[in-house]
Scaffold this motif. Structure first.
Motif, PDB file in Angstrom:
ATOM      1  N   LEU A 239       0.827  -1.204   0.000  1.00 15.13           N
ATOM      2  CA  LEU A 239       0.000   0.000   0.000  1.00 15.13           C
ATOM      3  C   LEU A 239       0.864   1.258   0.000  1.00 15.13           C
ATOM      4  CD1 LEU A 239      -2.750  -1.039   2.579  1.00 15.13           C
ATOM      5  CD2 LEU A 239      -2.968  -0.973   0.088  1.00 15.13           C
ATOM      6  N   LEU A 240       1.903   1.278   0.826  1.00 16.90           N
ATOM      7  CA  LEU A 240       2.763   2.454   0.912  1.00 16.90           C
ATOM      8  C   LEU A 240       3.581   2.650  -0.358  1.00 16.90           C
ATOM      9  CD1 LEU A 240       3.961   2.032   4.608  1.00 16.90           C
ATOM     10  CD2 LEU A 240       2.334   3.722   3.714  1.00 16.90           C
ATOM     11  N   THR A 241       3.903   1.558  -1.035  1.00 12.82           N
ATOM     12  CA  THR A 241       4.620   1.648  -2.311  1.00 12.82           C
ATOM     13  C   THR A 241       3.686   2.067  -3.434  1.00 12.82           C
ATOM     14  OG1 THR A 241       6.088  -0.128  -1.544  1.00 12.82           O
ATOM     15  CG2 THR A 241       6.139   0.407  -3.888  1.00 12.82           C
ATOM     16  N   GLU A 242       2.509   1.453  -3.488  1.00  8.00           N
ATOM     17  CA  GLU A 242       1.523   1.782  -4.516  1.00  8.00           C
ATOM     18  C   GLU A 242       1.068   3.229  -4.404  1.00  8.00           C
ATOM     19  OE1 GLU A 242      -1.236   0.811  -7.722  1.00  8.00           O
ATOM     20  OE2 GLU A 242       0.715   0.132  -7.012  1.00  8.00           O
ATOM     21  N   ALA A 243       1.079   3.787  -3.204  1.00  7.29           N
ATOM     22  CA  ALA A 243       0.651   5.179  -3.000  1.00  7.29           C
ATOM     23  C   ALA A 243       1.488   6.149  -3.816  1.00  7.29           C
ATOM     24  CB  ALA A 243       0.736   5.531  -1.523  1.00  7.29           C
ATOM     25  N   ARG A 244       2.706   5.772  -4.174  1.00 11.52           N
ATOM     26  CA  ARG A 244       3.611   6.662  -4.906  1.00 11.52           C
ATOM     27  C   ARG A 244       3.590   6.420  -6.417  1.00 11.52           C
ATOM     28  NH1 ARG A 244       7.201   4.524  -0.884  1.00 11.52           N
ATOM     29  NH2 ARG A 244       8.550   3.685  -2.507  1.00 11.52           N
ATOM     30  N   ALA A 265       1.349  14.405  -5.022  1.00  7.81           N
ATOM     31  CA  ALA A 265       0.652  13.488  -5.928  1.00  7.81           C
ATOM     32  C   ALA A 265       0.493  12.102  -5.331  1.00  7.81           C
ATOM     33  CB  ALA A 265       1.408  13.391  -7.259  1.00  7.81           C
ATOM     34  N   TRP A 266       1.055  11.870  -4.150  1.00  4.76           N
ATOM     35  CA  TRP A 266       0.916  10.557  -3.524  1.00  4.76           C
ATOM     36  C   TRP A 266      -0.510  10.351  -3.030  1.00  4.76           C
ATOM     37  CZ3 TRP A 266       5.869  10.325   0.093  1.00  4.76           C
ATOM     38  CH2 TRP A 266       6.995  10.229  -0.725  1.00  4.76           C
ATOM     39  N   ASP A 267      -0.925   9.104  -2.986  1.00  6.64           N
ATOM     40  CA  ASP A 267      -2.283   8.741  -2.558  1.00  6.64           C
ATOM     41  C   ASP A 267      -2.340   8.742  -1.026  1.00  6.64           C
ATOM     42  OD1 ASP A 267      -4.630   7.284  -1.824  1.00  6.64           O
ATOM     43  OD2 ASP A 267      -4.686   6.386  -3.822  1.00  6.64           O
ATOM     44  N   THR A 268      -2.957   9.769  -0.475  1.00 11.68           N
ATOM     45  CA  THR A 268      -2.967   9.914   0.990  1.00 11.68           C
ATOM     46  C   THR A 268      -3.796   8.827   1.677  1.00 11.68           C
ATOM     47  OG1 THR A 268      -4.806  11.480   0.797  1.00 11.68           O
ATOM     48  CG2 THR A 268      -2.578  12.396   0.885  1.00 11.68           C
ATOM     49  N   ALA A 269      -4.829   8.332   1.010  1.00 13.11           N
ATOM     50  CA  ALA A 269      -5.657   7.288   1.617  1.00 13.11           C
ATOM     51  C   ALA A 269      -4.870   5.990   1.779  1.00 13.11           C
ATOM     52  CB  ALA A 269      -6.909   7.055   0.778  1.00 13.11           C
ATOM     53  N   LEU A 270      -4.112   5.615   0.746  1.00 17.59           N
ATOM     54  CA  LEU A 270      -3.286   4.407   0.843  1.00 17.59           C
ATOM     55  C   LEU A 270      -2.194   4.575   1.892  1.00 17.59           C
ATOM     56  CD1 LEU A 270      -2.842   3.283  -2.887  1.00 17.59           C
ATOM     57  CD2 LEU A 270      -4.388   2.348  -1.162  1.00 17.59           C
ATOM     58  N   GLU A 273      -3.725   4.177   5.338  1.00 20.08           N
ATOM     59  CA  GLU A 273      -4.011   2.772   5.631  1.00 20.08           C
ATOM     60  C   GLU A 273      -2.733   2.006   5.933  1.00 20.08           C
ATOM     61  OE1 GLU A 273      -6.285  -1.132   3.706  1.00 20.08           O
ATOM     62  OE2 GLU A 273      -6.089   0.710   2.513  1.00 20.08           O
ATOM     63  N   GLY A 274      -1.693   2.261   5.139  1.00 23.04           N
ATOM     64  CA  GLY A 274      -0.424   1.585   5.376  1.00 23.04           C
ATOM     65  C   GLY A 274       0.180   1.941   6.721  1.00 23.04           C
ATOM     66  N   HIS A 275       0.137   3.227   7.079  1.00 21.69           N
ATOM     67  CA  HIS A 275       0.661   3.648   8.380  1.00 21.69           C
ATOM     68  C   HIS A 275      -0.120   3.000   9.520  1.00 21.69           C
ATOM     69  CE1 HIS A 275       2.757   7.591   6.906  1.00 21.69           C
ATOM     70  NE2 HIS A 275       3.280   6.497   6.394  1.00 21.69           N
ATOM     71  N   ARG A 276      -1.431   2.895   9.366  1.00 23.16           N
ATOM     72  CA  ARG A 276      -2.252   2.288  10.413  1.00 23.16           C
ATOM     73  C   ARG A 276      -1.843   0.830  10.626  1.00 23.16           C
ATOM     74  NH1 ARG A 276      -6.324  -0.981  10.085  1.00 23.16           N
ATOM     75  NH2 ARG A 276      -6.740  -0.538   7.863  1.00 23.16           N
ATOM     76  N   LEU A 277      -1.629   0.097   9.528  1.00 24.30           N
ATOM     77  CA  LEU A 277      -1.225  -1.306   9.652  1.00 24.30           C
ATOM     78  C   LEU A 277       0.139  -1.437  10.326  1.00 24.30           C
ATOM     79  CD1 LEU A 277      -2.374  -2.622   6.154  1.00 24.30           C
ATOM     80  CD2 LEU A 277      -3.443  -3.106   8.363  1.00 24.30           C
ATOM     81  N   VAL A 278       1.069  -0.533   9.990  1.00 28.44           N
ATOM     82  CA  VAL A 278       2.395  -0.571  10.619  1.00 28.44           C
ATOM     83  C   VAL A 278       2.278  -0.304  12.110  1.00 28.44           C
ATOM     84  CG1 VAL A 278       4.640   0.585  10.743  1.00 28.44           C
ATOM     85  CG2 VAL A 278       3.653   0.035   8.514  1.00 28.44           C
ATOM     86  N   THR A 302       7.322   7.794   3.691  1.00 27.51           N
ATOM     87  CA  THR A 302       6.048   8.428   3.347  1.00 27.51           C
ATOM     88  C   THR A 302       5.532   9.350   4.444  1.00 27.51           C
ATOM     89  OG1 THR A 302       4.940   6.397   4.091  1.00 27.51           O
ATOM     90  CG2 THR A 302       5.295   6.651   1.715  1.00 27.51           C
ATOM     91  N   PHE A 303       6.113   9.268   5.639  1.00 24.84           N
ATOM     92  CA  PHE A 303       5.732  10.181   6.719  1.00 24.84           C
ATOM     93  C   PHE A 303       6.335  11.566   6.501  1.00 24.84           C
ATOM     94  CE2 PHE A 303       6.348  12.068  10.949  1.00 24.84           C
ATOM     95  CZ  PHE A 303       5.038  12.030  11.426  1.00 24.84           C
ATOM     96  N   ALA A 304       7.508  11.604   5.865  1.00 20.44           N
ATOM     97  CA  ALA A 304       8.203  12.872   5.649  1.00 20.44           C
ATOM     98  C   ALA A 304       7.509  13.692   4.568  1.00 20.44           C
ATOM     99  CB  ALA A 304       9.656  12.608   5.259  1.00 20.44           C
ATOM    100  N   ARG A 305       7.171  14.927   4.882  1.00 23.89           N
ATOM    101  CA  ARG A 305       6.514  15.787   3.892  1.00 23.89           C
ATOM    102  C   ARG A 305       7.479  16.267   2.821  1.00 23.89           C
ATOM    103  NH1 ARG A 305       2.126  19.585   7.136  1.00 23.89           N
ATOM    104  NH2 ARG A 305       0.977  17.860   8.098  1.00 23.89           N
ATOM    105  N   ASP A 306       8.751  16.288   3.150  1.00 25.35           N
ATOM    106  CA  ASP A 306       9.799  16.680   2.210  1.00 25.35           C
ATOM    107  C   ASP A 306      10.955  15.711   2.402  1.00 25.35           C
ATOM    108  OD1 ASP A 306      12.426  18.299   1.547  1.00 25.35           O
ATOM    109  OD2 ASP A 306      10.788  19.338   0.505  1.00 25.35           O
ATOM    110  N   VAL A 307      11.697  15.437   1.337  1.00 25.81           N
ATOM    111  CA  VAL A 307      12.804  14.488   1.444  1.00 25.81           C
ATOM    112  C   VAL A 307      13.800  14.931   2.503  1.00 25.81           C
ATOM    113  CG1 VAL A 307      14.181  15.593  -0.388  1.00 25.81           C
ATOM    114  CG2 VAL A 307      14.483  13.150   0.112  1.00 25.81           C
ATOM    115  N   ARG A 308      13.912  16.256   2.733  1.00 27.78           N
ATOM    116  CA  ARG A 308      14.848  16.757   3.747  1.00 27.78           C
ATOM    117  C   ARG A 308      14.384  16.434   5.157  1.00 27.78           C
ATOM    118  NH1 ARG A 308      14.846  22.700   1.193  1.00 27.78           N
ATOM    119  NH2 ARG A 308      12.661  22.053   1.106  1.00 27.78           N
ATOM    120  N   ASP A 309      13.115  16.079   5.307  1.00 29.55           N
ATOM    121  CA  ASP A 309      12.589  15.731   6.629  1.00 29.55           C
ATOM    122  C   ASP A 309      12.737  14.247   6.953  1.00 29.55           C
ATOM    123  OD1 ASP A 309      11.742  18.384   6.891  1.00 29.55           O
ATOM    124  OD2 ASP A 309       9.810  17.955   5.944  1.00 29.55           O
TER     125      ASP A 309
END
Length: 410
Positions: A239-244, A265-270, A273-278, A302-309
């Motif tokens: 799910l976290l991979t497909e989101a991108r 452009a990432w799928d926030t719903a996926l 869901e992925g974060h919840r499962l983790v 996917t938690f980081a809003r920017d790659v620098r984060d």
């Protein structure tokens, strides 16, 4: 026409029917070779007739009926298997279907059936990818980083062992699932990976049909085995991979690496869901397995809003756990990529160079070296590494990206 040629000729809309036809024939005749070859002949007939005659109203029934007739013809030609010929003649006599067992989904049931514990893990995974997953022998060979001829021989030996040992084609019961689930997860992981970054030059660079099917089947397994940590981990990882996915290839058909992707452009719903499962798995306090660790790494990204984060120290720590569980060279390579962000390219390059003996024919090894050498200002060596990566890469989007990066070197 070979089985591989036939299956590549069939449109993706009918690929799933392959598994159903093979499953039905194997149950009826009890022979994997007869099932696969009869299905191939039926699909070959479809390739010849459908363009002119039109697709029949019920393509699945047409393919199944044609494949059954091909199987009966073959049995008669060989003048053996008398008992199976009598059974085949009952085809049109309304024989009731075999009970479904623990699994309702046709394809998932066939995957669990093929992942028989009597076969070695790599063998059962390869055989199932070939017969059910829709992957060709070259695609499977690339997934295992072995030669195509060696993989073909492995699959042939697996079929021979099934025959010699009389391993039954039996719908798995609920009690069978735990012993088979690791092989099933490996199959779905490799199917998803082939869709995520297709290895063949003649296919789309990202095959959503494969990633979507792998996710669908993983959801079904999660419903069957909700307390299995690795099942949950694999679903979260997918799910976290497909989101991108939509951000991974540019409009010009070039691969967009993670650090350059538009995260909006990432799928926030996926992702949610992925974060919840983790989080659910972390809350159990049970030591995570391979797929759970991979899911956790993707959760950090996917938690980081920017790659620098990005919390690279956490990513490296998770890879350290993963290396202890799975010391495969590819895992070490991915860890080195994270180390480059934490400790710098010089440290990472030393780690990557130690993997040369294991990954010399793997394009991602050379692509990683090229990027690290680039960051260190070693343009000539970087260019040579890019050349080798481009030579080995089969994905058109990845080749386009690597070519541009190489051509930008001064």
């Amino acid at each position: 026409m070979s089985v591989v040629d036939v299956r590549e000729a069939i449109t993706r809309a009918h690929r799933e029917q392959w598994a159903r036809v093979v499953a039905a024939l194997t149950r009826r005749f009890g022979d994997l070779d007869i099932a696969e070859e009869a299905a191939a002949e039926a699909f070959a007939t479809a390739v010849e007739r459908w363009p002119g005659d039109g697709v029949p109203p019920n393509p699945g029934a047409w393919l199944t009926t044609t494949a059954n007739r091909k199987a009966i013809d073959r049995i008669r030609r060989e003048n053996k298997r008398d008992d199976k010929q009598k059974e085949a003649q009952l085809l049109y006599d309304g024989v009731p279907p075999e009970p479904l067992g623990a699994i309702d989904d046709e394809r998932l049931r066939l995957i669990f059936t093929c992942c028989h514990p009597a076969l070695a893990m790599q063998t059962r995974v390869a055989l199932t990818l070939r017969m059910v997953g829709g992957l060709t022998v070259p695609e499977i060979a690339r997934a295992f980083l072995v030669q195509e001829t060696a993989m073909g021989q492995r699959i042939t030996r697996a079929k021979a062992k099934i025959k010699a040992a009389r391993i039954p084609y039996r719908v798995p019961s609920t009690e069978d699932l735990p012993a088979r689930v690791s092989g099933v997860l490996a199959v779905l992981f490799l199917v998803f990976n082939e869709g995520y970054l297709a290895t063949g030059s003649g296919t789309d660079p990202v095959r959503h049909d494969l990633t979507a099917e792998a996710i669908r089947l993983s959801r079904l397994i999660h419903a069957l085995m909700p307390d299995d940590g690795e099942v949950t981990g694999l679903l979260a990882l997918m799910l976290l991979t497909e989101a991108r996915r939509t951000a991974r290839v540019s409009a010009s058909g070039e691969l967009v690496p993670l650090h350059e992707q538009d995260r909006g452009a990432w799928d926030t719903a996926l992702i949610a869901e992925g974060h919840r499962l983790v989080r659910e798995r972390l809350a159990t306090g049970v030591a995570p397995g391979r797929y759970q660790l991979l899911a956790a790494i993707n959760a950090v990204h996917t938690f980081a809003r920017d790659v620098r984060d990005t919390d690279w120290s956490q990513v490296v720590a998770l890879y350290d756990q993963l290396v202890r569980l799975d010391p495969a060279p590819i895992v070490a390579l991915n860890r080195a990529i994270a180390v480059a962000e934490l400790d710098g390219p010089e440290v990472a390059l030393a780690a990557v160079d130690r993997l040369e003996h294991h990954l010399v024919d793997y394009h991602a090894y050379h692509a990683t070296r090229a990027e690290l050498l680039r960051r260190l200002g070693r343009s000539q060596r970087s260019r040579a590494a890019y050349d080798r990566a481009i030579e080995l890469a089969g994905n058109t989007a990845e080749t386009a990206y690597l070519t541009r990066r190489r051509d930008q070197l001064k």
